[in-house]
Design a protein around this motif. Structure first.
Motif, PDB file in Angstrom:
ATOM      1  N   ALA A   1      14.012  58.076 -28.604  1.00  0.00           N
ATOM      2  CA  ALA A   1      14.806  57.470 -27.605  1.00  0.00           C
ATOM      3  C   ALA A   1      15.170  58.674 -26.719  1.00  0.00           C
ATOM      4  CB  ALA A   1      16.066  56.616 -28.009  1.00  0.00           C
ATOM      5  N   ILE A   2      15.129  58.513 -25.553  1.00  0.00           N
ATOM      6  CA  ILE A   2      15.560  59.473 -24.597  1.00  0.00           C
ATOM      7  C   ILE A   2      16.859  58.919 -23.732  1.00  0.00           C
ATOM      8  CG2 ILE A   2      15.093  61.169 -22.689  1.00  0.00           C
ATOM      9  CD1 ILE A   2      12.045  60.701 -23.353  1.00  0.00           C
ATOM     10  N   ILE A   3      17.885  59.698 -24.038  1.00  0.00           N
ATOM     11  CA  ILE A   3      19.146  59.210 -23.282  1.00  0.00           C
ATOM     12  C   ILE A   3      19.293  60.305 -22.071  1.00  0.00           C
ATOM     13  CG2 ILE A   3      21.626  58.922 -23.789  1.00  0.00           C
ATOM     14  CD1 ILE A   3      19.559  57.408 -25.823  1.00  0.00           C
ATOM     15  N   VAL A   4      19.389  59.687 -21.071  1.00  0.00           N
ATOM     16  CA  VAL A   4      19.311  60.145 -19.827  1.00  0.00           C
ATOM     17  C   VAL A   4      20.619  59.889 -18.941  1.00  0.00           C
ATOM     18  CG1 VAL A   4      18.152  60.435 -17.603  1.00  0.00           C
ATOM     19  CG2 VAL A   4      16.907  59.710 -19.712  1.00  0.00           C
ATOM     20  N   ASN A   5      21.527  61.005 -18.883  1.00  0.00           N
ATOM     21  CA  ASN A   5      22.660  60.861 -17.795  1.00  0.00           C
ATOM     22  C   ASN A   5      22.123  61.131 -16.532  1.00  0.00           C
ATOM     23  OD1 ASN A   5      25.271  60.247 -17.490  1.00  0.00           O
ATOM     24  ND2 ASN A   5      25.598  62.480 -17.088  1.00  0.00           N
ATOM     25  N   ILE A   6      22.320  60.305 -15.555  1.00  0.00           N
ATOM     26  CA  ILE A   6      22.129  60.111 -14.080  1.00  0.00           C
ATOM     27  C   ILE A   6      22.488  61.591 -13.428  1.00  0.00           C
ATOM     28  CG2 ILE A   6      21.920  59.450 -11.932  1.00  0.00           C
ATOM     29  CD1 ILE A   6      20.201  58.100 -14.214  1.00  0.00           C
ATOM     30  N   VAL A   7      23.896  61.818 -13.608  1.00  0.00           N
ATOM     31  CA  VAL A   7      24.492  62.852 -12.960  1.00  0.00           C
ATOM     32  C   VAL A   7      24.835  63.978 -13.650  1.00  0.00           C
ATOM     33  CG1 VAL A   7      26.644  63.453 -11.534  1.00  0.00           C
ATOM     34  CG2 VAL A   7      25.370  61.251 -11.102  1.00  0.00           C
ATOM     35  N   SER A   8      24.265  64.855 -13.562  1.00  0.00           N
ATOM     36  CA  SER A   8      24.659  66.357 -14.514  1.00  0.00           C
ATOM     37  C   SER A   8      26.157  66.779 -14.513  1.00  0.00           C
ATOM     38  CB  SER A   8      23.900  67.307 -14.090  1.00  0.00           C
ATOM     39  OG  SER A   8      24.095  68.507 -14.879  1.00  0.00           O
ATOM     40  N   PRO A   9      26.918  66.650 -15.612  1.00  0.00           N
ATOM     41  CA  PRO A   9      28.290  67.170 -15.626  1.00  0.00           C
ATOM     42  C   PRO A   9      28.535  68.544 -15.003  1.00  0.00           C
ATOM     43  CG  PRO A   9      27.711  67.033 -17.734  1.00  0.00           C
ATOM     44  CD  PRO A   9      26.234  66.586 -16.719  1.00  0.00           C
ATOM     45  N   ALA A  10      27.460  69.410 -15.271  1.00  0.00           N
ATOM     46  CA  ALA A  10      27.498  70.825 -14.862  1.00  0.00           C
ATOM     47  C   ALA A  10      26.228  71.374 -14.754  1.00  0.00           C
ATOM     48  CB  ALA A  10      28.247  71.705 -15.876  1.00  0.00           C
ATOM     49  N   PRO A  11      25.939  72.458 -13.670  1.00  0.00           N
ATOM     50  CA  PRO A  11      24.443  72.931 -13.447  1.00  0.00           C
ATOM     51  C   PRO A  11      23.683  73.573 -14.656  1.00  0.00           C
ATOM     52  CG  PRO A  11      26.116  73.984 -12.087  1.00  0.00           C
ATOM     53  CD  PRO A  11      26.904  72.887 -12.947  1.00  0.00           C
ATOM     54  N   ASP A  12      24.506  74.038 -15.559  1.00  0.00           N
ATOM     55  CA  ASP A  12      23.993  74.954 -16.608  1.00  0.00           C
ATOM     56  C   ASP A  12      23.580  74.123 -17.854  1.00  0.00           C
ATOM     57  OD1 ASP A  12      26.790  74.582 -17.115  1.00  0.00           O
ATOM     58  OD2 ASP A  12      26.976  76.272 -17.987  1.00  0.00           O
TER      59      ASP A  12
ATOM     60  N   PRO B   1      21.026  65.738 -19.819  1.00  0.00           N
ATOM     61  CA  PRO B   1      22.192  65.756 -19.415  1.00  0.00           C
ATOM     62  C   PRO B   1      22.465  65.386 -17.820  1.00  0.00           C
ATOM     63  CG  PRO B   1      21.458  68.012 -19.346  1.00  0.00           C
ATOM     64  CD  PRO B   1      20.487  67.285 -20.227  1.00  0.00           C
ATOM     65  N   GLY B   2      21.382  65.277 -17.010  1.00  0.00           N
ATOM     66  CA  GLY B   2      21.288  64.805 -15.734  1.00  0.00           C
ATOM     67  C   GLY B   2      19.930  64.991 -14.961  1.00  0.00           C
ATOM     68  N   LEU B   3      20.011  63.939 -14.073  1.00  0.00           N
ATOM     69  CA  LEU B   3      18.536  63.871 -13.202  1.00  0.00           C
ATOM     70  C   LEU B   3      19.090  64.441 -11.769  1.00  0.00           C
ATOM     71  CD1 LEU B   3      16.899  60.729 -14.063  1.00  0.00           C
ATOM     72  CD2 LEU B   3      16.630  63.289 -15.092  1.00  0.00           C
ATOM     73  N   LEU B   4      20.452  64.593 -11.391  1.00  0.00           N
ATOM     74  CA  LEU B   4      20.733  64.842 -10.159  1.00  0.00           C
ATOM     75  C   LEU B   4      22.091  65.842 -10.581  1.00  0.00           C
ATOM     76  CD1 LEU B   4      21.338  60.960  -8.608  1.00  0.00           C
ATOM     77  CD2 LEU B   4      19.542  62.823  -8.277  1.00  0.00           C
ATOM     78  N   ASP B   5      22.031  67.077  -9.579  1.00  0.00           N
ATOM     79  CA  ASP B   5      23.122  67.880  -9.590  1.00  0.00           C
ATOM     80  C   ASP B   5      23.706  67.503  -8.185  1.00  0.00           C
ATOM     81  OD1 ASP B   5      24.858  70.066  -9.053  1.00  0.00           O
ATOM     82  OD2 ASP B   5      23.429  71.522  -9.750  1.00  0.00           O
ATOM     83  N   LEU B   6      24.933  66.896  -8.234  1.00  0.00           N
ATOM     84  CA  LEU B   6      25.358  66.475  -6.852  1.00  0.00           C
ATOM     85  C   LEU B   6      26.240  67.619  -6.190  1.00  0.00           C
ATOM     86  CD1 LEU B   6      27.069  62.946  -7.737  1.00  0.00           C
ATOM     87  CD2 LEU B   6      24.882  63.535  -6.653  1.00  0.00           C
ATOM     88  N   SER B   7      26.583  68.542  -7.137  1.00  0.00           N
ATOM     89  CA  SER B   7      27.284  69.589  -6.175  1.00  0.00           C
ATOM     90  C   SER B   7      26.524  70.391  -5.663  1.00  0.00           C
ATOM     91  CB  SER B   7      27.816  70.593  -7.513  1.00  0.00           C
ATOM     92  OG  SER B   7      26.938  71.365  -8.232  1.00  0.00           O
ATOM     93  N   ARG B   8      25.131  70.444  -5.795  1.00  0.00           N
ATOM     94  CA  ARG B   8      24.118  71.176  -5.066  1.00  0.00           C
ATOM     95  C   ARG B   8      23.083  70.102  -4.230  1.00  0.00           C
ATOM     96  NH1 ARG B   8      20.429  74.499  -8.514  1.00  0.00           N
ATOM     97  NH2 ARG B   8      20.527  72.738  -9.831  1.00  0.00           N
TER      98      ARG B   8
END
Length: 135
Positions: A85-96, A110-117
């Protein structure tokens, strides 16, 4: 109309995460399809080679017990007869934050989108693609 906070968090953001996740994966050549009715709501989608996907729309403030979550995921994998299983968070909590491959068949992204950038995390989509092709 107003939506209650639990409905917004549990229903709306969950559905939004599924749509965004499936769309981004499809745009990057990763085919996923809805689950058969007997597996409904155990995961959100399954790839053509049987890798189960669970999309999350967790924010940086979301706190979950990883051990409890992984136990639930292992149980769900067993119920559906899945190998990974791949657990995919949509919005990354931090860029690193980076994806993690567990030895138990659970892969965390941890994320597919980096909203900060304001960017799609192409390297995470490539990671998912590579994992699906190898499993």
């Amino acid at each position: 109309r107003m939506v209650s906070p639990p409905t917004f968090q549990n229903i709306y953001l969950g559905a939004l995460g599924e749509v965004i996740g499936a769309h981004l994966l499809e745009k990057h050549g990763i085919s996923c399809r809805p689950l058969p009715p007997e597996h409904y709501e155990r995961f959100d989608a399954v790839t053509d080679n049987g890798i189960y996907l669970d999309f999350k729309y967790w924010g940086a403030g979301t706190r979950v017990d990883a051990r409890v979550q992984k136990k639930k995921i292992r149980e769900k994998l067993k119920e559906v007869g899945g190998k990974a299983a791949i657990i995919v968070n949509i919005v990354s909590p931090a860029p690193d934050y980076q994806p993690v491959t567990g030895e138990d068949g659970i892969i965390e992204v941890p994320g597919l989108l980096d909203l900060s950038r304001g960017v799609v995390l192409e390297e995470h989509l490539q990671f998912i693609h590579d994992k699906i092709m190898k499993l």
